[in-house]
Design a protein around this motif. Structure first.
Motif, PDB file in Angstrom:
ATOM      1  N   MET A   1       0.867  -1.181   0.000  1.00 48.40           N
ATOM      2  CA  MET A   1       0.000   0.000   0.000  1.00 48.40           C
ATOM      3  C   MET A   1       0.902   1.229   0.000  1.00 48.40           C
ATOM      4  O   MET A   1       1.953   1.242   0.637  1.00 48.40           O
ATOM      5  N   ASP A   2       0.471   2.274  -0.708  1.00 42.45           N
ATOM      6  CA  ASP A   2       1.358   3.428  -0.846  1.00 42.45           C
ATOM      7  C   ASP A   2       0.641   4.751  -0.610  1.00 42.45           C
ATOM      8  O   ASP A   2      -0.435   5.004  -1.146  1.00 42.45           O
ATOM      9  N   HIS A   3       1.271   5.548   0.219  1.00 36.84           N
ATOM     10  CA  HIS A   3       0.894   6.957   0.407  1.00 36.84           C
ATOM     11  C   HIS A   3       1.620   7.712  -0.708  1.00 36.84           C
ATOM     12  O   HIS A   3       2.844   7.807  -0.693  1.00 36.84           O
ATOM     13  N   CYS A   4       0.873   8.211  -1.662  1.00 39.29           N
ATOM     14  CA  CYS A   4       1.476   8.710  -2.901  1.00 39.29           C
ATOM     15  C   CYS A   4       1.832  10.197  -2.791  1.00 39.29           C
ATOM     16  O   CYS A   4       0.952  11.058  -2.834  1.00 39.29           O
TER      17      CYS A   4
ATOM     18  N   HIS B   1      -1.738  -0.862  -3.766  1.00 37.49           N
ATOM     19  CA  HIS B   1      -2.959  -0.173  -3.362  1.00 37.49           C
ATOM     20  C   HIS B   1      -2.601   1.269  -3.036  1.00 37.49           C
ATOM     21  O   HIS B   1      -1.818   1.522  -2.124  1.00 37.49           O
ATOM     22  N   CYS B   2      -3.177   2.213  -3.788  1.00 35.20           N
ATOM     23  CA  CYS B   2      -2.886   3.631  -3.575  1.00 35.20           C
ATOM     24  C   CYS B   2      -3.828   4.184  -2.510  1.00 35.20           C
ATOM     25  O   CYS B   2      -5.049   4.167  -2.681  1.00 35.20           O
ATOM     26  N   GLN B   3      -3.228   4.671  -1.433  1.00 33.32           N
ATOM     27  CA  GLN B   3      -4.017   5.080  -0.282  1.00 33.32           C
ATOM     28  C   GLN B   3      -4.565   6.497  -0.443  1.00 33.32           C
ATOM     29  O   GLN B   3      -4.021   7.313  -1.179  1.00 33.32           O
ATOM     30  N   HIS B   4      -5.641   6.775   0.260  1.00 33.83           N
ATOM     31  CA  HIS B   4      -6.277   8.100   0.360  1.00 33.83           C
ATOM     32  C   HIS B   4      -6.065   8.998  -0.864  1.00 33.83           C
ATOM     33  O   HIS B   4      -5.468  10.071  -0.762  1.00 33.83           O
TER      34      HIS B   4
ATOM     35  N   GLY C   1      -5.829  -4.097 -16.909  1.00 30.98           N
ATOM     36  CA  GLY C   1      -5.567  -5.261 -16.083  1.00 30.98           C
ATOM     37  C   GLY C   1      -4.388  -5.132 -15.146  1.00 30.98           C
ATOM     38  O   GLY C   1      -3.937  -6.112 -14.553  1.00 30.98           O
ATOM     39  N   VAL C   2      -3.856  -3.912 -15.002  1.00 30.29           N
ATOM     40  CA  VAL C   2      -2.752  -3.694 -14.063  1.00 30.29           C
ATOM     41  C   VAL C   2      -3.284  -3.850 -12.639  1.00 30.29           C
ATOM     42  O   VAL C   2      -4.355  -3.327 -12.323  1.00 30.29           O
ATOM     43  N   PRO C   3      -2.555  -4.569 -11.761  1.00 29.02           N
ATOM     44  CA  PRO C   3      -3.065  -4.795 -10.403  1.00 29.02           C
ATOM     45  C   PRO C   3      -2.912  -3.575  -9.494  1.00 29.02           C
ATOM     46  O   PRO C   3      -2.119  -3.556  -8.566  1.00 29.02           O
ATOM     47  N   LEU C   4      -3.681  -2.554  -9.806  1.00 30.63           N
ATOM     48  CA  LEU C   4      -3.615  -1.300  -9.055  1.00 30.63           C
ATOM     49  C   LEU C   4      -5.003  -1.019  -8.477  1.00 30.63           C
ATOM     50  O   LEU C   4      -6.006  -1.141  -9.187  1.00 30.63           O
ATOM     51  N   THR C   5      -5.052  -0.662  -7.189  1.00 35.62           N
ATOM     52  CA  THR C   5      -6.324  -0.285  -6.569  1.00 35.62           C
ATOM     53  C   THR C   5      -6.161   1.063  -5.893  1.00 35.62           C
ATOM     54  O   THR C   5      -5.048   1.536  -5.686  1.00 35.62           O
TER      55      THR C   5
ATOM     56  N   ARG D   1     -11.099  -8.765   0.622  1.00 37.40           N
ATOM     57  CA  ARG D   1     -10.475  -9.546  -0.464  1.00 37.40           C
ATOM     58  C   ARG D   1      -9.109  -9.000  -0.824  1.00 37.40           C
ATOM     59  O   ARG D   1      -8.175  -9.762  -1.092  1.00 37.40           O
ATOM     60  N   LEU D   2      -8.985  -7.685  -0.844  1.00 39.16           N
ATOM     61  CA  LEU D   2      -7.690  -7.105  -1.221  1.00 39.16           C
ATOM     62  C   LEU D   2      -6.585  -7.631  -0.325  1.00 39.16           C
ATOM     63  O   LEU D   2      -5.511  -8.008  -0.800  1.00 39.16           O
TER      64      LEU D   2
END
Lengths: 434, 317
Positions: free
Chosen positions: A181-184, A233-236, A253-257, A365-366
């Motif tokens: 998970m990433d704080h961008c 997973h991109c946070q907030h 289909g890139v695994p990015l949420t 699920r994530l």
């Protein structure tokens, strides 16, 4: 077997919504020995809870909270944070690793999980750090953290600036099926920014935090998720470009949420006119066109997860000059009601079952949490929601040790009225009266 | 002198935090009151008893000589007692919060706190927490409202009006509280404002406030009725905003050659301290069109007006 009366009962006549199974019907939900059961248990008479007019939902899940322990227990503790979660209808939370010490060793993970097992009234999961000390340089012992029980890794509050370090972390974490998970936030673009860069930062003379400071990293993450095949997973998320990049990447289909917090929907940068530090958060409140893009991203399914970024700070820390105050606000108690009021009632971009999916099955699920459903045999984490309930948030009565909410006095529609964890009621709305 | 006529609307603000948000009559009252105080300054006895028995604290968390001295003199002329506190003398260096320092000053029965602070919003923060009058003497890049008052007072005095004039503000706008306060005041009084300087320091966002942004000084020079130069602040500037002071001077310096293209009656202003040879040539700074020193003189009258109205609004506590 000895049936515990307290975790064997019937939730009678509510609207059962279980997004994981697609179930949406009025009926009875049977709970036996802390799990969802097919039918009423044998025995004399199971206790009943009348759920007429209520929604029976899987316990809500928030994968982005700061409970401040170890190290900053004046702001919040695992116990008080958990009570905020329960009061907001959340039965499971995922803590961020920016504690003191940071969660970058198995012993800190163990300490948190043991304390949570003893003191927390909801399920408290924890993340581990991606890099040692959240410094963005050397990898933390991710495999050992996984064995100790972390459910994801993140440097939240910080952002790994080196694309190389991020890439290797992603590749390494894949071995353990861990989501990163990433704080961008690009530090060079954001600099000392404390509010959205735009019209209001121009007027107020506060250093700007441009939307591009987030978007650059979301774009980097899209490229690295594609390169490595590892999920990010991109946070907030707060910026329009972030939503656009996420949409485009997911379509391929890139695994990015991505996730969105209530304050980024409810408020804009105009709120900073009074220099009130309860409106200071990171990423910052943005201008209306960004807020609109977040709504669109939620409506079209680009954003699949909602969270609070519950970030308590003591009054004396917040009651200082604006640029010197820490970022962050309380969120768990108002989270569901804000999302419900804004997304379902006011804007109608989601119906209630879809909203609940973003707060239950999707986050479960994530991260592979064994929660988020009401299917038979599942742990009976259940939230009873009164979607018509009008109420006013009073931060003075919060179970939190902090008081930093911009939503004090807000009138909201919809509220969790009972929070049940493994068959035990841990909070009920009437308890907080008087 | 400044005994208000009975028909005047009463002044109700205890604080003076910024130009933005003030109504036009309030802005005009401030300017008219400043004019009355300027007249007092021409008398043999320059002191009036308006604030006798009141205590003013000059609380300067950021260094300043000009503004602090101006407030101090203004307070003396109104017969107030004055205490000066700078950041290095205050307990802020011992970790005391701004709130606690100020509450201590108030506990010493300060009636007026004049605050200079590096954080935008600091004076509003204090005003919300104190009974005393809080006067903003500059808060970060937010506002420096007494500077705007004295600038516009000078324009009005020299050119007889503000409405309809074309004022060019030149230089580092992004980091300038002087530019923001001037912009608000000039627009409120009906002037036309053009902001000019490097595109990194004069972002387009300013146009939503109702002014024009340009990066072509030579095009705008001949149209200006007033040109207000801002100090190019080395101490805040980082190298990514513009390549060098030399290039700044080439593009945006008010050189002798450029000054020759100004309208004859155009005023040349600068809030000081000036960087001779950078934003302005010496000959221009000292030239006939320059009103830089008159600005300083008028600062006294403008600050007397602010202190008089705001402290007077409180009555005797």
């Amino acid at each position: 077997m000895s049936a515990d009366l307290h975790d064997t009962f019937v939730l009678r006549g509510g609207r059962i919504i279980d997004p994981a199974s697609g179930r949406d019907e009025v009926g009875d939900l049977f709970i036996q020995d802390g799990r969802v059961a097919e039918q009423a248990g044998a025995g004399p008479r199971a206790a009943e809870i009348d759920c007429t007019g209520l929604v029976v939902s899987p316990g809500l899940i928030d994968i982005h909270v700061h409970f401040r322990e170890p190290g900053q227990s004046a702001k919040e503790t695992i116990a008080t944070g958990a009570r905020c979660a329960a009061a907001g209808g959340f039965t499971s939370v995922v803590c961020m690793p920016n504690t003191q010490p940071t969660v970058d060793t198995p012993s800190v993970v163990a300490w948190i999980l043991e304390k949570a097992a003893r003191e927390a009234c909801v399920n408290v999961f924890t993340t581990g750090a991606i890099t040692k000390g959240l410094a963005g340089e050397e990898l933390a012992p991710i495999g050992s953290l996984r064995r100790a029980g972390v459910v994801a890794i993140t440097d939240d509050g910080h952002c790994i600036q080196s694309a190389e370090v991020m890439r290797r972390a992603l590749e390494y974490a894949r071995m353990f099926d861990l989501v990163t998970m990433d704080h961008c936030q690009d530090y060079s673009l954001v600099g000392k920014g404390v509010m959205h860069e735009g019209r209001w930062s121009t007027v107020l003379g506060l250093p700007g935090w441009p939307a591009a400071g987030e978007e650059v990293i979301v774009q980097r993450n899209a490229l690295l998720a594609e390169l490595t095949g590892a999920p990010i997973h991109c946070q907030h998320l707060s910026a329009a470009g972030s939503v656009r990049i996420l949409r485009e990447a997911r379509a391929r289909g890139v695994p990015l949420t991505g996730e969105v917090c209530p304050h980024h929907l409810a408020l804009t940068d105009e709120s900073l006119q009074g220099f009130d530090t309860n409106f200071k958060m990171n990423p910052p409140l943005r201008s209306p066109e960004h807020v609109e893009a977040l709504y669109e991203g939620i409506a079209d399914g680009t954003i699949t997860i909602l969270s609070s970024d519950h970030a308590p700070h003591s009054p004396h820390e917040k009651e200082v000059e604006f640029d010197q105050a820490p970022f962050g606000i309380l969120g768990l108690e108002t989270e569901f009601a804000l999302f419900h009021t804004l997304l379902v009632r006011q804007r109608a971009v989601l119906d209630l079952p879809r909203l609940l999916a973003l707060l239950t099955v999707n986050p479960a699920r994530l991260l592979g949490l064994p929660r988020g459903t009401l299917e038979v045999g599942a742990v009976a984490d259940v939230t009873l929601i009164d979607p018509a309930r009008e109420w006013e948030y009073d931060v003075a009565r919060s179970p939190s040790l902090s008081r930093n909410s911009p939503f004090h006095g807000w009138k909201l529609t919809g509220r969790a009225v009972r929070t049940i964890v493994a068959g035990k009621t841990v909070w009920a709305a009437d308890e907080d009266r008087g | 002198m400044v005994s208000p006529a009975t028909t005047e609307r009463p002044w109700t603000r205890k604080d003076f935090l910024g130009i933005r948000g003030l109504e036009r009559w309030e802005l005009e009252r401030l300017l008219d009151t400043a004019a009355a105080f300027k007249e007092v300054g021409t008398r043999e006895i320059k002191k009036v008893p308006a604030l006798r028995g009141r205590t003013l604290v000059n609380f300067f968390v950021e260094p300043s000589t000009r503004t602090r001295t101006s407030f101090e003199l203004a307070a003396h002329r109104l017969s107030a007692d004055v205490i000066n506190i700078s950041a290095t003398q205050s307990s802020l260096t011992k970790g005391e919060t701004l709130k606690d320092t100020a509450r201590n000053l108030e506990a010493l029965l300060a009636d007026i706190i004049v605050l200079r602070h590096p954080s935008a919003g600091a004076s509003q923060f204090l005003a919300e927490r104190l009974q005393a009058s809080v006067i903003n003497a500059g808060d970060g890049a937010h506002e420096h409202p007494t500077q705007a008052l004295l600038d516009v007072f000078t324009i009005r005095e020299k050119l007889g009006r503000v409405e309809g004039l074309h004022v060019v503000i030149l230089g580092d706008i992004l980091f300038s509280r002087v530019a923001r306060s001037n912009l608000h005041l000039l627009l409120a009084l009906g002037a036309r404002v053009t902001l000019c300087g490097p595109s990194t320091l004069v972002p387009r966002e300013f146009e939503v406030l109702g002014c024009t942004v340009t990066h072509d000084l030579d095009a705008v020079l001949p149209e200006a009725d007033v040109i207000n130069l801002l100090r190019v602040q080395h101490e805040r500037q980082r190298k990514e905003y513009f390549p060098s002071l030399a290039e700044y001077t080439v593009l945006f310096g008010l050189t002798k050659q450029r000054a020759a293209r100004l309208k004859p009656g155009c005023l040349v202003m600068h809030p000081g301290p000036i960087n001779r040879g950078v934003e302005i040539d010496s000959e221009v700074a000292d030239g006939l069109q320059s009103v830089i020193l008159e600005q300083v003189t008028n600062g006294l009258a403008a600050r007397m007006a602010v202190l008089y109205l705001c402290a007077g609004a409180q009555g005797v506590r």
